[in-house]
Design a protein around this motif. Structure first.
Motif: not given
Length: 655
Positions: A81-110
């Protein structure tokens, strides 16, 4: 007189002669093609084995490697949609989503988390985020609603479902009530439905991009589940296929090496990311090979090539009838310069599966794309076939191989005769074993699996042993062996080319003859006035077998852009189509009926659907009032009306 040795010949004669001989042998036996396939396969196997031994199978580590390397960290990775993310930026976004899933939604391993999302960069960030905390994504087809949606979410066993705001209309109050029931997950409680609103996105962006310890992603074997991807559900409700880490590595590494994908490539796909074609063959291939993934929100035939051109795509992806629909769009000409914009691009490869032979070269010629890379595989399958074609020899083939490939494929697969009454491989009454068909004849394609440990390379369907066992056939060529059933009829000719013949169950029997719907569809599709044809067999009262019927969209319908009742084809068109059909097919294979439609029924992946058409048959009371029915009388097609149906049902007509 003895022949002179090469060393006795002048170099100016010997070298060209040797080169010519090598070229002949290469062309005759497809040596370079096979060596390329084998080399790609060996590289893939070696890298996957190293990753397993190092406990680095989780694809999060591949992203981390690209993001932390100075050579690739700032390279473009995701474009949307007209925007670009580098590998570094994608990595940081993945970590933020991981933290959100774990800390806000209570998602655990497996834990399994269901994702009902249209194509977007967010889809990628969420899946990488789940992998970063050792959780497992389950991809829900965003086109689903009602019973299929309920079934898909229930069979995933997920307790959390993330939904794209754009598909909120698939979640009316009664659907949300079903998900909220304490008994929904077989007594294990409700499913929490979270719509991904701008507020949720802001919440995610506010998270600290914290990296979880390796142990949450550790202890994985190659056969362990990486994600769930559903079958299309064309013959029933969708089934969750287990996609293991080995398959993620194998497919993406192989494709990347086979097509020589690298950092300079820009891979454009608007095929749905909820399916393996776009996600594994597209996204994961770019991840492994440092290429850029350009994501289209949704397929549009009218804008596809424009998007590819504007995003400097070097590889475009197709599935099913995608390229046929693109061919129906009028040529694009620059209004000022008169330049042919169809040929103004940087595309070197069109990559995908399901490209029909009648479209293959027409697409290459119109858009000046040098190479088609066609593959055959299934999400739950154990192997596949590959065809990198830059000439006419292998045009239309789903795979090809030479003498080396023959040796390997002959050991790992079999094409066997089928009993079309039972839809099972035919067995010899004396031995109980199956029978290979001669080269060039159609039969069901089977792939070898370990009879003692089938899950080593066929993980099957999640928590559905019955469906899993239905795909395994035993005692095929010898007692004690086991094979994976593809359910597809293919032909392997003497030149090493593989051709798709039909889907098992689509082939029908008429006048004591087997008819391939795919082959009939190719003949109809080559007619100048036909945009798309979908062939199937229909049951008729007082008649054995099934009669051929073809749902057809004519070019005039596409050009008109109108909906509502289908336009009536001219008498000249009907006469011409009948003549073309009877000239190119035996009489028993020529469709007895035509169903002229405004558009074709297809899956979200642009693959034709037949089951609804087949169930409606040619009963005028069941067929949509917008469609027009015709039947073959003598040498032309004429309208088929309720009075004709009454004669058929009354036994007054013998066909």
């Amino acid at each position: 007189m003895p022949l002179p040795l090469v060393s006795d010949l002048p170099l100016k004669i010997a070298l060209p002669a040797a080169a010519a001989a090598a070229a002949y042998l290469n062309a005759r036996w497809a040596l370079s093609h096979d060596i390329g396939l084998i080399t790609s396969g060996l590289k893939m196997a070696l890298k996957a084995r190293v990753a397993e031994r190092g406990d680095r199978l989780n694809l999060f580590y591949n992203l981390e490697t690209q993001a932390l390397s100075p050579a690739t960290a700032d390279n473009d990775f995701i474009v949307y949609n007209g925007r670009t993310w580098s590998f570094r930026e994608t990595y940081l976004m993945a970590l933020r989503y991981g933290a959100w899933f774990k800390n806000v939604r209570g998602v655990r391993q497996k834990d399994i988390v269901a994702i009902d999302f249209m194509n977007s960069s967010t889809f990628i960030f969420m899946t990488l985020g789940l992998w970063s905390i050792g959780a497992i994504p389950a991809f829900i087809n965003y086109n689903l609603s009602g019973k299929p949606l309920t079934h898909s979410v229930r069979t995933s066993s997920a307790k959390l479902l993330i939904v794209d705001e754009e598909v909120r209309n698939c979640f009316p109050p009664e659907q949300l009530k079903t998900f909220a029931s304490e008994s929904f997950r077989d007594g294990k409680g409700p499913v929490e439905v979270v719509f991904h609103t701008p507020d949720i996105e802001a919440e995610v962006l506010g998270m600290e991009p914290a990296r979880e310890e390796d142990k949450v992603r550790g202890g994985q074997a190659a056969r362990d589940m990486a994600l769930l991807i559903y079958t299309s559900g064309t013959t029933g409700l969708p089934k969750p296929a287990i996609v293991c880490w080995k398959k993620c590595w194998a497919a993406s590494l192989f494709v990347g090496d086979w097509m020589k994908v690298g950092p300079s490539d820009r891979f454009f796909t608007c095929m749905p990311l909820y399916h393996s074609s776009a996600y594994i063959m597209g996204f994961a291939t770019c991840l492994f090979n440092g290429a850029t993934l350009v994501i289209g929100r949704k397929f549009s035939a009218r804008t596809f090539m424009k998007e590819a051109r504007e995003n400097d795509a070097t590889i475009i992806q197709y599935v099913g009838e995608t390229l046929r629909y693109i061919m129906a769009v009028p040529p694009e000409i620059d209004a000022t310069t008169g330049e042919d914009l169809d040929k103004k691009h940087n595309i070197r490869v069109a990559f995908g599966n399901g490209l029909r032979p009648d479209i293959w070269n027409r697409f290459k010629d119109r858009f000046n794309i040098p190479t088609i890379c066609e593959f055959y595989a299934a999400t739950e399958g154990t192997s596949g076939s590959w065809n990198q074609s830059s000439n006419d020899f292998s045009a239309g083939a789903i795979g090809r191989n030479g003498v080396l490939g023959n040796f390997i494929l002959g050991r790992g697969s079999a094409i066997v005769d089928v009993d079309h009454e039972t839809q099972e491989p035919w067995r010899d009454p004396k031995t109980g074993l199956c029978k290979k068909v001669p080269r060039g004849d159609p039969g069901e394609l089977l792939f070898v699996i370990d009879a003692n440990d089938p899950k080593a390379n066929f993980q099957g369907y999640f928590q559905n042993n019955q469906a899993t066992e239905s795909k395994i056939v035993r005692d095929v060529l010898k007692k004690g062996d086991a094979y994976f059933r593809t359910g597809d009829m293919v032909r392997w000719d003497r030149d090493g080319r593989w051709f798709f013949s039909d889907r098992l169950g689509d082939t029908y029997r008429w006048k004591s003859e087997n008819v391939s719907t795919n082959e009939v569809g190719e003949v109809l599709g080559s007619h100048a006035e036909v945009h798309e044809a979908n062939v199937y067999g229909v049951a008729l009262p007082n008649h054995d077998g099934r009669a051929g019927c073809a749902a057809i969209v004519f070019n005039q319908q596409v050009a008109s852009g109108t909906s509502g009742p289908a336009l009536e084809p001219s008498r000249a068109t009907l006469d011409s189509l009948a003549a073309h059909t009877l000239q190119n097919l035996p009489r028993f294979a020529a469709p007895l009926f035509l169903r002229v439609a405004t558009e074709m029924q297809s899956t979200g992946n642009n693959k034709q659907q037949k089951h609804v058409l087949r169930s409606e048959g040619v009963d005028p009371s069941l067929v949509s009032k917008n469609d027009r029915l015709y039947w073959l009388q003598g040498s032309t097609y004429v309208p088929f009306e309720p009075k004709d149906w009454a004669q058929v049902t009354g036994g007054q007509v013998r066909l």
